[in-house]
Design a protein around this motif. Structure first.
Motif, mmCIF file in Angstrom:
data_model
loop_
_atom_site.group_PDB
_atom_site.id
_atom_site.type_symbol
_atom_site.label_atom_id
_atom_site.label_comp_id
_atom_site.label_asym_id
_atom_site.label_seq_id
_atom_site.Cartn_x
_atom_site.Cartn_y
_atom_site.Cartn_z
ATOM 1 N N SER A 195 6.231 -73.329 14.356
ATOM 2 C CA SER A 195 7.530 -73.396 14.496
ATOM 3 C C SER A 195 7.808 -74.727 15.317
ATOM 4 O O SER A 195 9.210 -74.736 15.585
ATOM 5 C CB SER A 195 7.618 -72.164 15.393
ATOM 6 O OG SER A 195 7.324 -71.190 14.917
ATOM 7 N N THR A 242 17.892 -67.156 23.256
ATOM 8 C CA THR A 242 16.826 -68.124 22.689
ATOM 9 C C THR A 242 15.694 -67.016 21.964
ATOM 10 O O THR A 242 15.630 -66.112 22.198
ATOM 11 C CB THR A 242 16.132 -69.012 23.683
ATOM 12 O OG1 THR A 242 15.713 -68.288 24.646
ATOM 13 C CG2 THR A 242 17.483 -70.005 24.265
ATOM 14 N N MET A 243 15.009 -67.941 21.158
ATOM 15 C CA MET A 243 14.113 -67.048 20.516
ATOM 16 C C MET A 243 12.515 -68.019 20.802
ATOM 17 O O MET A 243 12.539 -69.175 20.680
ATOM 18 C CB MET A 243 14.163 -67.147 18.912
ATOM 19 C CG MET A 243 15.547 -66.218 18.777
ATOM 20 S SD MET A 243 15.748 -66.155 17.071
ATOM 21 C CE MET A 243 14.783 -64.851 16.623
ATOM 22 N N ILE A 244 11.552 -67.003 20.333
ATOM 23 C CA ILE A 244 10.190 -67.699 20.157
ATOM 24 C C ILE A 244 9.732 -66.952 19.010
ATOM 25 O O ILE A 244 9.987 -65.667 18.759
ATOM 26 C CB ILE A 244 9.198 -67.427 21.589
ATOM 27 C CG1 ILE A 244 9.362 -66.242 22.043
ATOM 28 C CG2 ILE A 244 9.728 -68.577 22.342
ATOM 29 C CD1 ILE A 244 8.329 -66.157 23.307
ATOM 30 N N PHE A 245 8.745 -67.611 18.442
ATOM 31 C CA PHE A 245 8.403 -66.940 17.191
ATOM 32 C C PHE A 245 6.860 -66.687 17.087
ATOM 33 O O PHE A 245 6.082 -67.211 17.938
ATOM 34 C CB PHE A 245 8.835 -67.885 16.010
ATOM 35 C CG PHE A 245 10.077 -68.339 15.790
ATOM 36 C CD1 PHE A 245 11.295 -67.483 15.263
ATOM 37 C CD2 PHE A 245 10.633 -69.513 16.502
ATOM 38 C CE1 PHE A 245 12.324 -67.737 15.213
ATOM 39 C CE2 PHE A 245 12.119 -69.736 16.363
ATOM 40 C CZ PHE A 245 12.884 -68.753 15.602
ATOM 41 N N MET A 283 6.780 -73.599 23.452
ATOM 42 C CA MET A 283 7.802 -72.435 22.829
ATOM 43 C C MET A 283 8.655 -71.875 23.987
ATOM 44 O O MET A 283 9.851 -71.726 24.141
ATOM 45 C CB MET A 283 7.524 -71.750 21.687
ATOM 46 C CG MET A 283 7.345 -72.072 20.460
ATOM 47 S SD MET A 283 8.689 -73.075 19.737
ATOM 48 C CE MET A 283 9.873 -71.724 19.735
ATOM 49 N N MET A 304 10.799 -74.301 26.075
ATOM 50 C CA MET A 304 11.856 -74.591 25.164
ATOM 51 C C MET A 304 12.977 -73.428 25.367
ATOM 52 O O MET A 304 14.330 -73.722 25.465
ATOM 53 C CB MET A 304 11.663 -74.655 23.862
ATOM 54 C CG MET A 304 12.501 -75.263 22.930
ATOM 55 S SD MET A 304 11.693 -76.184 21.428
ATOM 56 C CE MET A 304 12.944 -76.152 20.209
ATOM 57 N N ALA A 305 12.464 -72.280 25.152
ATOM 58 C CA ALA A 305 13.326 -71.026 25.401
ATOM 59 C C ALA A 305 14.051 -70.927 26.799
ATOM 60 O O ALA A 305 14.981 -70.449 26.639
ATOM 61 C CB ALA A 305 12.602 -69.843 24.897
ATOM 62 N N ARG A 362 23.507 -69.812 20.343
ATOM 63 C CA ARG A 362 22.010 -69.743 20.059
ATOM 64 C C ARG A 362 21.457 -71.072 20.677
ATOM 65 O O ARG A 362 21.881 -72.300 20.775
ATOM 66 C CB ARG A 362 21.599 -69.888 18.830
ATOM 67 C CG ARG A 362 22.323 -70.741 17.610
ATOM 68 C CD ARG A 362 22.030 -70.193 16.420
ATOM 69 N NE ARG A 362 22.422 -71.317 15.513
ATOM 70 C CZ ARG A 362 22.359 -71.281 14.175
ATOM 71 N NH1 ARG A 362 22.068 -70.243 13.706
ATOM 72 N NH2 ARG A 362 23.156 -72.245 13.176
ATOM 73 N N GLY A 363 20.258 -70.821 21.396
ATOM 74 C CA GLY A 363 19.594 -71.874 22.039
ATOM 75 C C GLY A 363 19.971 -72.323 23.442
ATOM 76 O O GLY A 363 19.144 -72.820 24.256
ATOM 77 N N MET A 405 17.283 -62.041 12.892
ATOM 78 C CA MET A 405 17.482 -63.264 12.269
ATOM 79 C C MET A 405 19.123 -63.245 11.767
ATOM 80 O O MET A 405 19.768 -64.071 11.910
ATOM 81 C CB MET A 405 16.620 -63.343 11.209
ATOM 82 C CG MET A 405 15.224 -63.697 11.345
ATOM 83 S SD MET A 405 14.643 -65.330 11.897
ATOM 84 C CE MET A 405 13.297 -65.191 12.529
#
Lengths: 367, 307, 546
Positions: free
Chosen positions: C102, C93-96, C164, C167-168, C88-89, C53
């Motif tokens: 989310s 990228t992130m998945i949660f 997600m 999207m990532a 970022r993005g 984070m």
């Protein structure tokens, strides 16, 4: 484990959080001052709230006492004119005024009472009377009155009126909030805990009451209870419980789904004890918060009704009455509007800030 | 959605009916009558008056008559404004109240919303503290204080705006009343938006939006603000109903011919028909705006489904 | 190793709290090479999530990051949001963990994916939508054309996590950070999602940084692993090395914390609890009924543990409450020959002390305004009212001692305790009544593995000491295998299969059980099987195509 052995309860940590909130603490101090002012103020203040100073109608706020030097001669003349005396001269030495008069007919020594009746003089006495009794000299103490925030349209001290208003407002707020608290908590907790059909029915009743126009309700109460302020505000409390009931019911409902309540059921704890031990203590936070926010609402409502001329009656008064009078006289006596408005605003402000502070302290997610 | 709206409106009929009934009988069992004010009316005159207005009939018959007339759109004659029917009075006053109320509502939404968003984005900054303090002030100071003080300052001392009065179509006399009406709503909206925005800004899906590098305008405007609108919508529904039906304080201080004052005057003078007329109008507004809230909610939040 | 694309040096994260600053990450170094899969492993509170984070500029408002995190040489820490948003993005990228929260609940999922495409790849609205459909197809979401306009609440947990992932992948990142992406999912779904990520990785060649507490996943998925504890790196190295020859005690403890072994079989005894054909039905409006539990029977003898295993929605928790007559049920439950189904609260009360329950959520199961002593002693006030306050307190302290807690803690409040300690308090509350049977509803699911192991050991010791009968409910097959004599597998309110533990795990009779067991114990095999045949499901529309 280096901490103290005794635990820090949620209530205590909430209070500690509250102590860190400077606005809330300042509000608490202001409130304490208001309470003292409301209880003690009317007893110790310079003037009684009922005393009418006919000579001092609508005098502006001032730190210097009345009468002013230039008012003494006209004041004496006006007082003695009724006795058909003509004032020749007034000299003031310290607090004593010496008044020389003459008249067309012989002067009765008892005319001193005309001076005593005026708000300007006290303890008037005859010093000398001419042989023909057509002229005389009086001495009288000049009565010094201070009107810190001026007087109202009847010549009553505004500060004394504000102090008694504060007492009335606080009393009414305590009464109505207490009534709302008792009805709301009992009703809401019962509905939420019993749930199901009973809950449905009880909440439907609340919904119908909600859809009645609120002002209408209150005005009807005024019509019914006429001029009895205490009864009226018990009745207002009986209207204001609706929100309290909803809050308590919602809390109870969500608490009774929590696992610790299920655990108590699995232990065989009877419903009454679950309510007492597990639900009520956890509802108390939101209830305390709501109560501090209900107090200003009630004060506001009382002032509103008084503003409309429906609340407290003479010779008692209320901030709403004072503000209404002030609004009528604002062009020539703005202090009559400003000071009562400031008193009410500060009180409501302090209550709201304290309520917000308490809410943040009990529910610290926001900060 | 349309079917739902119609069903809801139909469902509101019993509510309004209950309100009317309660108001009717509560009003009547209250002590006093409409002609008590006129001192020492002779017994015969009083009876004649009562008979002329149908007040000597049994209460249930008066009630049925009233309902019957109401269904035909006749709200009866006013007792205190002798030359007018209640319908005429309301028709004349309602547009004024609605004009003022909707301007106030618009102001509250725009100004309150902007203040709330700014405060939330700069949480714990000086701006935030200022907004919170001003909002508390707005909620705290009652309108019967704000109205005369504004009137005194801007109407008398500064003499830049009319201290009172009303001219249809003129803007200047509307400024102070609208500001007075809007002030507490601005404050509430600002606080609601601020709180909801703070919550939305810490929510997981806003974190996702930020993690995906969306510009602040999209993160705040699309993902946070939309969620934050929900509590405001549910607050503004009932508030709109109250605002649009006039305020006795604002109308009496600024001398505005709206319908807010009829209610208090009517109740105090036992002008039964006038009170009933206002109650009906207010109840209808409440019902309609509750419906509007529900529909708006469904538009904003797809999880809410009506069918 | 080639030059790392992400390079973190001495990263520190601290949070301002009312009780002063708290340092969550205390100086971490990390390198991630292109195409590599690195696992960051740690228990809750280890700082593993906050580390990433901080690198992505996503800390909560009260958090500050110091140190360095470079992506291809560009310093991310302290980078203005505008510049950071180019990375970022798009590149990282992130998945949660929580796919439900989310995603924006108020926007169609397709729009959320298209939004990132329009921002980073500057596609037109139409192109973005077309690409979104391709992406949804790529993550093997069925019927992507229709799913584009679905809202998150209309999808299942697994489907949301696929969204997600789509999207990532949208902007062809170099690095995918997966923060506990399967923790909230059932094991079978978890296996599918992991297989999908593994497959996409081999096809698209991005690096993956996998944050997890689950060593199973690490072993099946990653090449390198970094073990974190309390904001610091404990140990770092190849997965093979760490798993076979860990250097640090903490790592060894983590590895040993996987539940293992089996329970010694209880000697046969007459059952104390017998359930026949139990059913629970919930009204779901308009007269329709949902059978949450349907025709379940079981027997339970002293000293015995019946394990009930199933995925979310299988009805296992509802069954637990029905067994204890905590909700209305059909069928019959007998406690020592007394039928207890349908007894009123009052009639049921004499049996309550013998039939106790322990709940999953150690945070919600303890009344927050009572002291621990009062909580543990509460049952005594009901079932042994003749006891004085002092005697009650003494018994509560004794029960606390039995679960390994200091009696002095009786005066504290629940919020001052850790999750494991709270669960011990909940157990003490149950055993203070000397019950004959305990229903344990996911008693260790909210706990870290190492804490879980201790609580399981405590439960087994208590069972042996008091000859307790357990109904042990869990979604975790490893736990069930370690504690149960017999196992019942539930799905959709019904029992799919039941039998002795060894038989169920060694020779499962039904396909569903086999699938569960494979997903739980043989993740590597599943991933290997899927990867050797990547086109088993879904089409091969590829990133390379655009």
């Amino acid at each position: 484990m280096t901490e103290a052995v005794a635990g820090r309860s949620l209530l205590l940590s909430a209070l500690l959080r509250l102590a860190r909130n400077r606005a809330a603490i300042a509000s608490a101090v202001v409130l304490a001052l208001y309470v003292v002012a409301g209880i003690v103020g009317p007893m110790v203040w310079l003037h009684d709230y009922r005393t009418v100073y006919a000579n001092y109608v609508k005098v502006p706020a001032s730190l210097t006492p009345y009468p002013r030097a230039e008012e003494i001669l006209p004041g004496a003349a006006a007082a003695l004119r009724r006795a058909r005396l003509t004032v020749e001269n007034v000299t003031v030495v310290g607090d004593t005024a010496t008044i020389t008069v003459h008249a067309a007919r012989p002067i009765d020594p008892r005319v001193t009472r005309y001076l005593d009746r005026s708000d300007l003089f006290a303890d008037a006495r005859l010093v000398s009377l001419a042989d023909d009794a057509l002229s005389a000299t009086f001495a009288a103490d000049v009565a010094r009155h201070t009107f810190l925030v001026g007087t109202d349209a009847n010549g009553r001290d505004l500060a004394a009126r504000i102090l008694i208003s504060i007492r009335i407002s606080l009393m009414i707020a305590a009464l109505a909030t207490g009534v709302a608290l008792v009805i709301g908590v009992l009703y809401g907790a019962t509905a939420g805990f019993l749930g199901g059909r009973i809950d449905n029915l009880m909440m439907r009743v609340v919904d119908v009451l909600y859809s009645l126009p609120f002002v209408f309700f209150v005005i009807l109460l005024v019509v019914f209870f006429g001029r009895n302020v205490v009864l009226m505000f018990i009745a207002v409390g009986a209207v204001e419980w609706l929100d309290m009931a909803r809050i308590v019911r919602g809390q109870t409902l969500s608490l009774s789904r929590r696992e610790f309540v299920q655990a108590a059921e699995a232990l065989g704890v009877p419903p009454g004890a679950i309510l007492r031990r597990h639900i009520i203590p956890n509802v108390s936070g939101p209830v305390i918060v709501f109560m501090t926010l209900l107090v200003p609402k009630v004060i506001l409502l009382e002032s509103f009704l008084s503003f409309l001329g429906l609340g407290v009656q003479e010779p008692l008064t209320s901030l709403g009455v004072l503000i209404a009078e002030g609004a009528r006289n604002m062009r020539n006596a703005p202090w009559m509007l400003i000071y009562p408005s400031a008193a009410l605003t500060l009180l409501l402000f302090a209550l709201n800030f304290l309520g917000d502070g308490l809410r943040d302290a009990f529910d610290p997610r926001d900060r | 959605m349309l079917g739902y709206a119609l069903r809801r409106l139909a469902g509101a009929v019993p509510t309004i009916f209950v309100v009317i009934t309660a108001a009717f009988f509560l009003m009547r069992i209250a002590p006093g009558g409409p002609f008590d004010q006129e001192r020492t009316l002779e017994g015969q005159v009083m009876e004649n008056l009562n008979a002329a207005f149908g007040l000597s009939d049994p209460l249930w018959r008066q009630y049925l008559t009233y309902l019957g007339n109401l269904l035909q759109g006749d709200m009866g004659p006013s007792f205190i404004y002798r030359d007018f029917t209640v319908g005429t009075l309301l028709k004349a006053g309602l547009p004024v109240s609605v004009t003022l109320g909707s301007l106030a509502l618009l102001l509250a939404f725009l100004v309150g919303g902007a203040l709330g968003v700014v405060a939330a984005l700069r949480q714990n900054s000086a701006v935030d503290h200022l907004v919170v303090t001003v909002a508390t002030f707005g909620i705290t100071v009652p309108n019967f204080v704000v109205a005369p003080v504004l009137s005194l300052v801007f109407g008398v001392w500064l003499d830049v705006l009319p201290a009172g009065g009303w001219q249809t179509g003129h803007l200047a006399p509307m400024v102070l009343p609208v500001v007075t009406l809007a002030l507490p709503q601005v404050a509430v909206v600002a606080r609601l938006i601020r709180g909801a925005m703070l919550e939305a800004l810490t929510s997981d899906h806003v974190r996702t939006a930020r993690a995906y590098g969306l510009p602040a305008r999209l993160v705040v405007g699309v993902h946070a603000l939309r969620a934050a609108l929900l509590p405001v919508v549910s607050y503004l529904g009932p508030a709109a109903a109250a605002l649009l039906t006039g305020s006795v304080v604002v109308e009496s201080i600024f001398g505005i011919p709206g319908i807010g004052r009829y209610f208090v005057q009517g109740a105090l003078n036992r002008d039964y028909t006038l009170v009933m007329g206002t109650v009906v109008v207010v109840a209808v507004f409440i019902v309609v705006f509750n419906l509007v809230v529900d529909l708006l909610y469904a538009v904003i939040d797809p999880r809410v489904r009506y069918d | 190793m080639t030059a790392p694309i992400l390079s973190i040096r001495d990263l520190r994260v601290s949070f301002a709290t009312p009780d002063g600053p708290v340092e969550a990450v205390k100086g971490i170094d990390l390198d991630l090479a292109a195409g590599e899969a690195l696992a960051v492993v740690g228990e809750s509170g280890s700082g593993k999530s906050q580390l990433m984070m901080a690198a992505m500029g996503l800390l909560a408002k009260n958090g500050t990051a110091r140190g360095s995190a470079r992506y291809r040489g560009e310093e991310l820490i302290g980078l203005p949001a505008r510049r950071l948003n180019r990375v970022r993005g798009a590149k990282i990228t992130m998945i949660f963990q929580e796919p439900m929260t989310s995603l924006d609940p108020l926007q169609p999922v397709g729009r959320q994916i298209a939004e990132t495409l329009r921002v980073h790849s500057h596609l037109s609205a139409r192109a973005a939508r077309r690409r979104t459909v391709e992406l949804l197809d790529l993550v093997r979401l069925k019927d992507p054309e229709r799913r584009v306009s679905a809202y998150p609440h209309e999808l299942s947990g697994g489907q949301r996590q696929r969204v997600m992932i789509a999207m990532a992948l949208a902007n062809e990142p170099d690095i995918l950070i997966a923060d506990e992406p399967t923790t909230a999912l059932d094991v079978t779904i978890q296996a599918e999602i992991l297989a999908l990520i593994a497959d996409l990785r081999t096809r698209l060649g991005m690096a993956i940084l996998f944050i997890t507490h689950d060593l199973q996943i690490v072993r099946a998925f990653c090449e390198r692993v970094m073990v974190m504890r309390d904001g610091r790196v404990m140990e770092e190295g190849d997965v093979a090395t760490i798993f076979t020859a860990p250097r640090e005690d903490y790592t060894r403890m983590l590895l040993a914390a996987e539940p293992e072994g089996t329970k010694p079989t209880a000697p046969p005894a007459p059952p104390i609890l017998r359930a026949e054909n139990v059913g629970v039905h919930f009204a779901i409006g308009r007269g329709a009924q949902l059978a949450a539990v349907d025709g379940v029977s079981l027997t339970l003898s002293p000293g015995e543990t019946v394990g009930i295993v199933g995925e979310s929605g299988s009805g296992k928790s509802t069954l637990a409450r029905a067994l204890l007559n905590l909700l209305p049920a059909t069928g019959e439950v007998r406690f020592r020959d007394t039928p207890i189904t349908g007894l009123s609260r009052r009639q049921m009360r004499p049996y309550r002390h013998a039939l106790q329950m322990v709940f999953q959520d150690p945070y919600g199961a303890l009344s927050p305004r009572l002291t621990v002593g009062e909580i543990v002693a509460e049952g005594l006030t009901v079932h042994a009212p003749e006891l004085g306050a002092a005697e009650r307190r003494a018994r509560a302290v004794a029960a606390l001692a039995e679960v390994g807690l200091d009696g002095a803690m009786a005066r504290r409040f629940p919020h001052e305790f850790s999750g494991g300690q709270r669960q011990r308090i909940a157990i003490a509350r149950a055993i203070v009544l000397k019950p004959a049977a305990l229903v344990l509803d996911e008693p260790t699911s909210a706990l870290d593995r190492s804490v879980q192991k201790q609580v399981l050991a405590l439960l087994l010791a208590l069972q042996a000491a008091h000859n307790l009968a357990y109904v042990f409910i869990s979604h975790d097959l490893a736990v069930i295998r370690a504690v149960a004599d017999r196992v019942m597998v539930m799905k959709d309110g019904r029992v799919v299969e039941e039998g002795p533990t060894a038989r169920i795990f060694e020779a499962p009779a039904t396909g569903y059980t086999r699938e569960l067991i494979a997903a739980a114990f043989d993740l590597s095999a599943i991933l290997a099987a899927r990867q050797s045949n990547p086109n088993a499901r879904g089409s091969a529309s590829t990133i390379a195509g655009t």
